[in-house]
Design an enzyme around this catalytic site. Structure first.
Site, PDB file in Angstrom:
ATOM      1  N   ILE A  47      -4.148   3.955   7.628  1.00 43.02           N
ATOM      2  CA  ILE A  47      -4.617   2.997   6.710  1.00 43.02           C
ATOM      3  C   ILE A  47      -4.998   1.858   7.651  1.00 43.02           C
ATOM      4  O   ILE A  47      -4.282   1.180   8.464  1.00 43.02           O
ATOM      5  CB  ILE A  47      -3.635   2.443   5.751  1.00 43.02           C
ATOM      6  CG1 ILE A  47      -2.799   3.777   4.941  1.00 43.02           C
ATOM      7  CG2 ILE A  47      -4.223   1.450   4.937  1.00 43.02           C
ATOM      8  CD1 ILE A  47      -3.586   4.347   4.288  1.00 43.02           C
TER       9      ILE A  47
ATOM     10  N   GLU B  10      -8.484 -16.781  12.329  1.00 43.43           N
ATOM     11  CA  GLU B  10      -9.128 -16.639  10.746  1.00 43.43           C
ATOM     12  C   GLU B  10     -10.677 -16.628  11.357  1.00 43.43           C
ATOM     13  O   GLU B  10     -11.028 -17.385  11.884  1.00 43.43           O
ATOM     14  CB  GLU B  10      -8.516 -17.511   9.960  1.00 43.43           C
ATOM     15  CG  GLU B  10      -9.046 -17.283   8.827  1.00 43.43           C
ATOM     16  CD  GLU B  10      -8.193 -18.005   7.634  1.00 43.43           C
ATOM     17  OE1 GLU B  10      -7.990 -17.684   6.564  1.00 43.43           O
ATOM     18  OE2 GLU B  10      -8.110 -19.194   7.865  1.00 43.43           O
TER      19      GLU B  10
ATOM     20  N   ILE C 292       0.764  -1.133   0.072  1.00 41.91           N
ATOM     21  CA  ILE C 292      -0.132  -0.092   0.138  1.00 41.91           C
ATOM     22  C   ILE C 292       0.887   1.368  -0.009  1.00 41.91           C
ATOM     23  O   ILE C 292       0.635   2.204  -0.664  1.00 41.91           O
ATOM     24  CB  ILE C 292      -0.826  -0.019   1.094  1.00 41.91           C
ATOM     25  CG1 ILE C 292      -2.057  -1.094   1.212  1.00 41.91           C
ATOM     26  CG2 ILE C 292      -1.624   1.158   1.276  1.00 41.91           C
ATOM     27  CD1 ILE C 292      -3.102  -1.255   0.008  1.00 41.91           C
TER      28      ILE C 292
ATOM     29  N   ASN D  45      -9.067  -6.999   1.508  1.00 41.25           N
ATOM     30  CA  ASN D  45      -7.985  -7.421   0.933  1.00 41.25           C
ATOM     31  C   ASN D  45      -7.469  -6.724  -0.232  1.00 41.25           C
ATOM     32  O   ASN D  45      -8.725  -6.501  -1.305  1.00 41.25           O
ATOM     33  CB  ASN D  45      -8.050  -8.999   0.820  1.00 41.25           C
ATOM     34  CG  ASN D  45      -8.389  -9.751   2.018  1.00 41.25           C
ATOM     35  OD1 ASN D  45      -7.462 -10.080   2.675  1.00 41.25           O
ATOM     36  ND2 ASN D  45      -9.500 -10.048   2.505  1.00 41.25           N
ATOM     37  N   VAL D  46      -6.281  -6.436  -0.565  1.00 38.46           N
ATOM     38  CA  VAL D  46      -5.860  -5.721  -1.919  1.00 38.46           C
ATOM     39  C   VAL D  46      -5.248  -6.907  -2.805  1.00 38.46           C
ATOM     40  O   VAL D  46      -4.328  -7.659  -2.422  1.00 38.46           O
ATOM     41  CB  VAL D  46      -4.922  -4.572  -1.523  1.00 38.46           C
ATOM     42  CG1 VAL D  46      -5.781  -3.600  -1.086  1.00 38.46           C
ATOM     43  CG2 VAL D  46      -4.016  -4.948  -0.673  1.00 38.46           C
ATOM     44  N   LEU D  47      -5.591  -6.844  -4.052  1.00 36.76           N
ATOM     45  CA  LEU D  47      -4.939  -7.883  -4.899  1.00 36.76           C
ATOM     46  C   LEU D  47      -3.565  -7.858  -5.184  1.00 36.76           C
ATOM     47  O   LEU D  47      -2.956  -6.533  -5.374  1.00 36.76           O
ATOM     48  CB  LEU D  47      -5.693  -7.671  -6.226  1.00 36.76           C
ATOM     49  CG  LEU D  47      -7.281  -8.283  -6.402  1.00 36.76           C
ATOM     50  CD1 LEU D  47      -7.750  -7.906  -7.493  1.00 36.76           C
ATOM     51  CD2 LEU D  47      -7.402  -9.533  -6.017  1.00 36.76           C
TER      52      LEU D  47
ATOM     53  N   VAL E 148      -3.716 -13.913  -0.986  1.00 37.74           N
ATOM     54  CA  VAL E 148      -3.798 -15.233  -1.282  1.00 37.74           C
ATOM     55  C   VAL E 148      -3.612 -15.742  -3.003  1.00 37.74           C
ATOM     56  O   VAL E 148      -3.088 -16.834  -3.348  1.00 37.74           O
ATOM     57  CB  VAL E 148      -5.341 -15.826  -1.078  1.00 37.74           C
ATOM     58  CG1 VAL E 148      -6.335 -14.901  -1.933  1.00 37.74           C
ATOM     59  CG2 VAL E 148      -5.658 -17.367  -1.170  1.00 37.74           C
TER      60      VAL E 148
ATOM     61  N   LYS F  53     -10.617  -6.183   9.044  1.00 39.13           N
ATOM     62  CA  LYS F  53     -10.206  -7.286  10.307  1.00 39.13           C
ATOM     63  C   LYS F  53     -10.552  -6.400  11.365  1.00 39.13           C
ATOM     64  O   LYS F  53     -10.376  -7.127  12.333  1.00 39.13           O
ATOM     65  CB  LYS F  53      -8.917  -7.774  10.184  1.00 39.13           C
ATOM     66  CG  LYS F  53      -8.910  -8.663   8.889  1.00 39.13           C
ATOM     67  CD  LYS F  53      -7.656  -9.493   8.614  1.00 39.13           C
ATOM     68  CE  LYS F  53      -7.451 -10.308   7.491  1.00 39.13           C
ATOM     69  NZ  LYS F  53      -7.872  -9.745   6.233  1.00 39.13           N
TER      70      LYS F  53
ATOM     71  N   LYS G  77       0.590  -7.197   9.490  1.00 36.95           N
ATOM     72  CA  LYS G  77      -0.937  -7.665   9.070  1.00 36.95           C
ATOM     73  C   LYS G  77      -0.981  -8.898   8.775  1.00 36.95           C
ATOM     74  O   LYS G  77      -2.245  -9.417   8.628  1.00 36.95           O
ATOM     75  CB  LYS G  77      -1.077  -6.981   7.811  1.00 36.95           C
ATOM     76  CG  LYS G  77      -0.196  -7.532   6.723  1.00 36.95           C
ATOM     77  CD  LYS G  77      -0.318  -6.736   5.365  1.00 36.95           C
ATOM     78  CE  LYS G  77       0.404  -7.141   4.306  1.00 36.95           C
ATOM     79  NZ  LYS G  77       0.398  -6.219   2.891  1.00 36.95           N
TER      80      LYS G  77
END
Length: 524
Positions: free
Chosen positions: A285, A441, A173, A345-347, A353, A289, A247
Site C-alpha cells: 500500500i 507539505e 486501511i 487521502n482516504v476519508l 483532515v 505523496k 504516514k
C-alpha cells in the site's frame, strides 16, 4: 377497540398539527425509506415537523399520494428551495448521482434549508428506522462517488483457502482490508500490528461478526527481524498485504530516521521474508505523496516502491544478488510477485483532515487550514480497499497500480461546507484561519510524476503507472547504506541518501532544503 385506537391516534395527530411553528419538510425519495421516515415522524409526538411533500425522479410516482402526501417531480425542488418554502429536506434515495446530490445540498445551504439523511436498510435495528437515525448529512456522503464494482468471483477464486497476512492490520486501511477479506472463503487471516489496543479492538469487532473465517491476532513490529521471521515460519502466508507504515508528514519530517526504519526497512524485511518463505503475492500500500516527493514520508514510500519493484525484476530475471542484504537468498528459486497500489487521502482515516475539522467545529472553532489554495484527492476507505483487492488479484508482478481518485477538492471549500452542514455560518459562527504550509507539505498532490504515464486495465478505476526501472543490485546497496545511517539516527545523512535514491525528491518548507541548495550549487 379498533375504532377507539384509530380515534386516539388521529386525536394526537390533530393536536400535533395544531402547532404553528412546525418545520416544513420534503422527503426526497418516495420509496421504502421515504415512507418509513414519514411514519417515524407520525408516531413520534415529540417531533415538531410536517411533511409537506415527497419528491421523486420516477415519473410513474409523480402526482400520486402516500398517506395523503403528494409526490412532486424532483425537477421542481430547486424552485421550492429558492422560494424558502422548506425548512428541511431528507434524502431517502440512495441511487442519486453524487453530482446532482451535491448541487441540491449546496442550494439548500445557500437558502438556509437543513439537510438530513437516512442510513440504508441494513443499518436499521431490527429492520425498523429509528428517529435518532435521521441525522444531518455528513461531508463524507457528499465526497462519495458511484459505488465501485469489483470482480468478486475472480477474487474469491484467487483467495480461496489462502493464508493471508495483513501488516498494519489495526490501522485505517489494514482493518478495512481485514473486513473485506472476511467476505471471502479464505483459509486464515493473520492480523499483524504493533498497537496492542487497536489490534484488540479489531479482534473484538471481527469476533462479534460471528463469521466462520479463521483469524488470528499477532503482535509484532515490522522492523523486528526475529519476530517477523517467527511470524512467517509459523503461518507461512500465501498472500501479504503490507499496510504498515508511518504516514504523518510533519512528524516524519522531524523524525526522518524513524520514517526510514519503518517505511523502508520494514518493507524490505517483509518483502525479503516473503521471498524466503515462498509467498505468492506481496501487495504494498503506497501513497500519492511518493510522486515528486517534497517530504521525507513521501520519499520513504517511493524508496519502498523502488525496492519491491526492483526485487520483482530481479526474481523475474533469476538474479539473486544480495551483497549487503539477507544472505539466505542464495540459490532460492522464488516466484513471489510484488504489486504496488498507489492512491491519495482516504476519508475518515487516522489523521484525516475531516475528523479534525469536525472536532474544531464542535469546539466552536477556529478551523485551521494550512493554505487557501491547497487541494487534495479523497477516496473512501472501503472504496480504496476494494481496489487494493482487485489490483492484487489482477497483478502479474512489478506493476504500480494507480487508482482513479476523481477530482481534487479544495480544502477551504471543504471546511466551509462542513461548517454550513453543521448549521453554522463560515467566518461568523466558526472562523477559518490559515496557518501556513507545514514542513514537507505541498499545495497539490499528484498521482504521476513528469516522467511517468499510465496504461489502462480492464477496470476503469485502475491504471498501471509506467515508472523508471532500477537495477536491484544498486538499489540494495544504497538502501543498506540508508538503513545503517537511520539506525545511527543521522537524519541529515539519511535525507541526503534519500535524495540520491529519489532524484525528484525536493524538500519543501523544510530544514532539508539546504541539501537541495548544495546539490544545485555543485551541479552548476
Amino acid at each position: 377497540m379498533i375504532t377507539y385506537r384509530i380515534l386516539v391516534k388521529y386525536f394526537f395527530l390533530y393536536i400535533k398539527n395544531l402547532k404553528l411553528d412546525r418545520k416544513r419538510i420534503i422527503i426526497y425519495g418516495a420509496g421504502q425509506s421515504g415512507v418509513a421516515a414519514k411514519r417515524t415522524f407520525d408516531n413520534d409526538y415529540k417531533v415538531n415537523k410536517r411533511i409537506v411533500a415527497f419528491v421523486d425522479d420516477d415519473q410513474r410516482k409523480v402526482g400520486k399520494t402516500i398517506d395523503g402526501i403528494e409526490i412532486l417531480d424532483a425537477k421542481d425542488l430547486p424552485d421550492l428551495i429558492r422560494k424558502k418554502e422548506l425548512d428541511e429536506i431528507i434524502f431517502a434515495c440512495y441511487s442519486m448521482p453524487i453530482e446532482r446530490k451535491n448541487k441540491i445540498v449546496d442550494l439548500c445551504l445557500e437558502n438556509d434549508t437543513r439537510v438530513l439523511s437516512i442510513p440504508s436498510h441494513n443499518e436499521w435495528p431490527s429492520g425498523k428506522l429509528q428517529p435518532t437515525q435521521i441525522q444531518k448529512i455528513n461531508i463524507e456522503d457528499l465526497l462519495n462517488r458511484k459505488s465501485i464494482e469489483i470482480d468478486i468471483k475472480n477474487i474469491q477464486k484467487e483467495l480461496e483457502g489462502k493464508r493471508i497476512l495483513i501488516t498494519g492490520a489495526a490501522g485505517s486501511i489494514g482493518s478495512e482490508i481485514v473486513r473485506q477479506l472476511l467476505k471471502f472463503d479464505t483459509g486464515l487471516i493473520i492480523m499483524c500490528d504493533q498497537s496492542e489496543t487497536a489490534l484488540h479492538h479489531l479482534y473484538l469487532e471481527v469476533d462479534e461478526m460471528h463469521t466462520e473465517a479463521n483469524f488470528h491476532s499477532f503482535i509484532g513490529d515490522v522492523k523486528d527481524e526475529r519476530r517477523m521471521a517467527y511470524l512467517f515460519e509459523t503461518y507461512k502466508p500465501h498472500y501479504v498485504y503490507h499496510a504498515a507504515a508511518y504516514k504523518h508528514v510533519p512528524l516524519m519530517e522531524d523524525n526522518a530516521s524513524e520514517a526510514v526504519k519503518t517505511n523502508v526497512y520494514g518493507t524490505k524485511l517483509i518483502a525479503d521474508l516473503s521471498v524466503k518463505y515462498g509467498v505468492q503475492k506481496f501487495v504494498m500500500i503506497s501513497t500519492d505523496k511518493a510522486v515528486n516527493p517534497t517530504n521525507v514520508m513521501g520519499a520513504s514510500k517511493r524508496i519502498a516502491e523502488i525496492y519491491v519493484q526492483s526485487l520483482n525484476k530481479s526474481i523475474e530475471n533469476k538474479e539473486f544478488i544480495f551483497k549487503n542484504g539477507l544472505s539466505y537468498f542464495n540459490d532460492i528459486r522464488s516466484n513471489t510477485r510484488f504489486i504496488t497500489t498507489r492512491f491519495g487521502n482516504v476519508l475518515g482515516s487516522n489523521g484525516s483532515v475531516i475528523p479534525r475539522f469536525k472536532q474544531q467545529i464542535e469546539k466552536g472553532g477556529p478551523i485551521t487550514v494550512t493554505h487557501p489554495e491547497i487541494t487534495r484527492y479523497f477516496m473512501t476507505i472501503p472504496e480504496a480497499c476494494r481496489l487494493v483487492l482487485e489490483a492484487g488479484c489482477m497483478g502479474k508482478g512489478g506493476e504500480i497500480y494507480i487508482f482513479d481518485m476523481g477530482k481534487s477538492v479544495k480544502i477551504i471549500d471543504l471546511a466551509k461546507r462542513m461548517i454550513r452542514l453543521a448549521g453554522l455560518i463560515p467566518n461568523q459562527d466558526v472562523k477559518i484561519e490559515f496557518t501556513g504550509l507545514r514542513p514537507g507539505e505541498k499545495l497539490f498532490e499528484e498521482l504521476l510524476n513528469d516522467n511517468e504515464n499510465t496504461m489502462p486495465t480492464h477496470h476503469e478505476k485502475i491504471m498501471i503507472g509506467k515508472t523508471r526501472e532500477y537495477l536491484f543490485e544498486e538499489v540494495e546497496i544504497q538502501i543498506h547504506d540508508l538503513i545503517k545511517h537511520a539506525r545511527n539516527n543521522d537524519n541529515l545523512q539519511v535525507v541526503k541518501i534519500m535524495k540520491q535514491l529519489v532524484l525528484e525528491f525536493k524538500s519543501n518548507n523544510s530544514v532539508f532544503e539546504e541539501l537541495d541548495l548544495i546539490k544545485s550549487i555543485l551541479t552548476n
